[in-house]
Each structure stands twice: as structure tokens, then as C-alpha cells.
Design a protein around this motif. Structure first.
Motif, mmCIF file in Angstrom:
data_model
loop_
_atom_site.group_PDB
_atom_site.id
_atom_site.type_symbol
_atom_site.label_atom_id
_atom_site.label_comp_id
_atom_site.label_asym_id
_atom_site.label_seq_id
_atom_site.Cartn_x
_atom_site.Cartn_y
_atom_site.Cartn_z
ATOM 1 N N UNK A 122 36.774 38.638 23.501
ATOM 2 C CA UNK A 122 37.959 38.061 23.851
ATOM 3 C C UNK A 122 38.931 38.542 24.961
ATOM 4 N N UNK A 123 39.044 39.562 24.885
ATOM 5 C CA UNK A 123 40.013 40.567 25.849
ATOM 6 C C UNK A 123 39.546 40.116 27.359
ATOM 7 N N UNK A 124 37.950 40.259 27.396
ATOM 8 C CA UNK A 124 37.674 40.028 28.632
ATOM 9 C C UNK A 124 37.715 38.367 29.242
ATOM 10 N N UNK A 125 37.696 37.807 28.172
ATOM 11 C CA UNK A 125 37.824 36.206 28.679
ATOM 12 C C UNK A 125 39.241 36.070 28.886
ATOM 13 N N UNK A 126 40.173 36.599 28.283
ATOM 14 C CA UNK A 126 41.633 36.644 28.585
ATOM 15 C C UNK A 126 41.962 37.030 30.099
ATOM 16 N N UNK A 127 41.197 38.203 30.598
ATOM 17 C CA UNK A 127 41.475 38.789 31.773
ATOM 18 C C UNK A 127 40.678 37.697 32.964
ATOM 19 N N UNK A 128 39.412 37.256 32.661
ATOM 20 C CA UNK A 128 38.679 36.502 33.550
ATOM 21 C C UNK A 128 39.457 35.052 33.596
ATOM 22 N N UNK A 129 40.164 34.592 32.721
ATOM 23 C CA UNK A 129 40.848 33.153 32.958
ATOM 24 C C UNK A 129 42.028 33.281 33.662
ATOM 25 N N UNK A 130 42.644 34.466 33.762
ATOM 26 C CA UNK A 130 43.811 34.851 34.463
ATOM 27 C C UNK A 130 43.246 35.103 36.072
ATOM 28 N N UNK A 131 42.140 35.989 36.250
ATOM 29 C CA UNK A 131 41.614 36.319 37.591
ATOM 30 C C UNK A 131 40.999 34.951 38.191
ATOM 31 N N UNK A 156 48.553 36.872 27.906
ATOM 32 C CA UNK A 156 48.786 37.928 26.869
ATOM 33 C C UNK A 156 47.614 37.988 25.925
ATOM 34 N N UNK A 157 47.084 38.967 25.431
ATOM 35 C CA UNK A 157 45.885 38.997 24.452
ATOM 36 C C UNK A 157 46.215 39.949 23.382
ATOM 37 N N UNK A 158 46.555 39.629 22.265
ATOM 38 C CA UNK A 158 46.937 40.732 21.140
ATOM 39 C C UNK A 158 45.680 41.455 20.946
ATOM 40 N N UNK A 159 45.839 42.782 20.735
ATOM 41 C CA UNK A 159 44.771 43.737 20.385
ATOM 42 C C UNK A 159 44.611 44.198 18.930
ATOM 43 N N UNK A 160 43.464 44.149 18.274
ATOM 44 C CA UNK A 160 43.531 44.792 16.905
ATOM 45 C C UNK A 160 42.745 46.060 16.970
ATOM 46 N N UNK A 163 32.999 44.907 27.328
ATOM 47 C CA UNK A 163 32.627 43.521 27.629
ATOM 48 C C UNK A 163 32.847 43.872 29.256
ATOM 49 N N UNK A 164 31.776 43.241 30.138
ATOM 50 C CA UNK A 164 31.998 43.164 31.447
ATOM 51 C C UNK A 164 32.851 42.018 32.066
ATOM 52 N N UNK A 165 33.588 42.210 33.095
ATOM 53 C CA UNK A 165 34.545 41.289 33.498
ATOM 54 C C UNK A 165 33.804 40.187 34.674
ATOM 55 N N UNK A 166 33.840 39.070 34.447
ATOM 56 C CA UNK A 166 33.074 38.548 35.236
ATOM 57 C C UNK A 166 33.936 38.114 36.740
ATOM 58 N N UNK A 203 49.327 47.479 21.968
ATOM 59 C CA UNK A 203 49.433 46.330 21.046
ATOM 60 C C UNK A 203 48.785 45.216 21.615
ATOM 61 N N UNK A 204 49.129 44.907 22.738
ATOM 62 C CA UNK A 204 48.490 43.823 23.370
ATOM 63 C C UNK A 204 48.299 44.024 24.874
ATOM 64 N N UNK A 205 47.423 43.107 25.406
ATOM 65 C CA UNK A 205 46.759 43.426 26.730
ATOM 66 C C UNK A 205 47.598 42.273 27.524
#
Length: 154
Positions: free
Chosen positions: A39-48, A57-61, A83-86, A136-138
Motif C-alpha cells: 500500500x505504501x509502495x502504491x502511494x509512492x508509485x502514484x505520485x512518481x 500521504x500514506x498513514x503507516x501502521x 515492496x518494490x517501487x515500479x 507515523x505517515x509516509x
């Protein structure tokens, strides 16, 4: 006819050993799934992958996160997920740096004197060995300044 054969005690010892092994395996299994690194990787990939400057911003648990140029790791109570970043490489950002200020919204032209300095500092950040941190968040921000295009993650 209903008497137990002499070999029965071997059966009971074998059954006891197998039961003990099964209980030990059940106790050793994790009680919860690993943190959601995908889920965190998907947020990074969406912005990239965005065609224009974007922030996400992605909340982290998880208790800790480690960010590399092409991969993200999350750790929680001894369990870890990755997770790998695309769309890499991304630029991992440390607190209290000029890149941190840009990640938090400061325009790069206010934090750096030239685009070349911005490019150099970004390359140095990507070359560092990833470290475990406790956020707490990415936060992810894609920044473009005079030909320098980076995705900051912190």
C-alpha cells in the motif's frame, strides 16, 4: 480380540511427538500479517508516475520504515514486509535537511541556490544506505525545478 498389540506403545510415543511438533509450529506462526508495504509502495508509485508536481500521504501502521531508491520496507513487532517501487528511483529524505523542507512544501528555489545543487543533494540522498526510521505517515512529493525531476519520500 480387543487386546492392544505389543507395538502400541510405539504408536503412542510417535503420536505424542507429532502432537508436540504441531503445537510448537502453531505457537511459532505469526499472529498477524506483516505490515502493508504494498500500500505504501502504491502511494509512492502514484505520485512518481504523475505528469505534474504532486504530493501524497500514506498513514503507516508499522513501527519502522526503511526507504531505498527502488524498495520500501515496513517492520512491526518482529514482522516485516517489503515492496518494490515500479517508478524509481525515489529520493529518501532525512529530517532536518533542505530536502526535508522541500518535502514539507518549501519551493526548491528557496531551499537550494541552484538546480545543480538540488540535483547533487538528491543524488547523495539516493546513494546513502537505507536506515530504519519511526514515522507515523509516509509523505511523498514529486518536484520539478528547471530540468531536475525528483520524487522525495520521507
Amino acid at each position: 480380540m480387543f487386546d492392544a498389540p505389543v507395538e502400541t506403545w510405539y504408536l503412542w510415543v510417535g503420536l505424542a511427538i507429532a502432537s508436540t511438533a504441531a503445537v510448537g509450529l502453531a505457537v511459532a506462526l505469526p499472529r498477524a500479517p506483516p505490515p502493508d508495504a504494498a500500500g505504501a509502495a502504491e502511494t509512492v508509485d502514484a505520485v512518481s508516475a504523475s505528469a505534474h508536481p504532486t504530493t501524497g500521504v500514506h498513514p503507516l501502521s508499522a513501527d519502522a520504515v526503511r526507504i531505498g531508491p527502488y524498495r520500501i520496507w515496513l517492520r512491526d513487532d518482529g514482522r516485516s514486509g517489503h515492496a518494490a517501487l515500479a517508478y524509481g528511483p525515489v529520493t529518501p529524505v532525512r529530517r532536518d535537511t533542505a530536502l526535508w523542507d522541500v518535502l514539507r512544501g518549501t519551493p526548491p528555489e528557496e531551499a537550494f541556490s541552484t538546480p545543480a545543487e538540488f540535483r547533487r543533494v538528491g543524488a547523495e540522498a539516493r546513494d546513502r544506505t537505507p536506515e530504519w526510521r519511526s514515522p507515523d505517515e509516509l509523505t511523498v512529493r514529486r518536484v520539478t525545478w528547471e530540468g531536475v525531476d525528483v520524487t522525495l519520500v520521507g
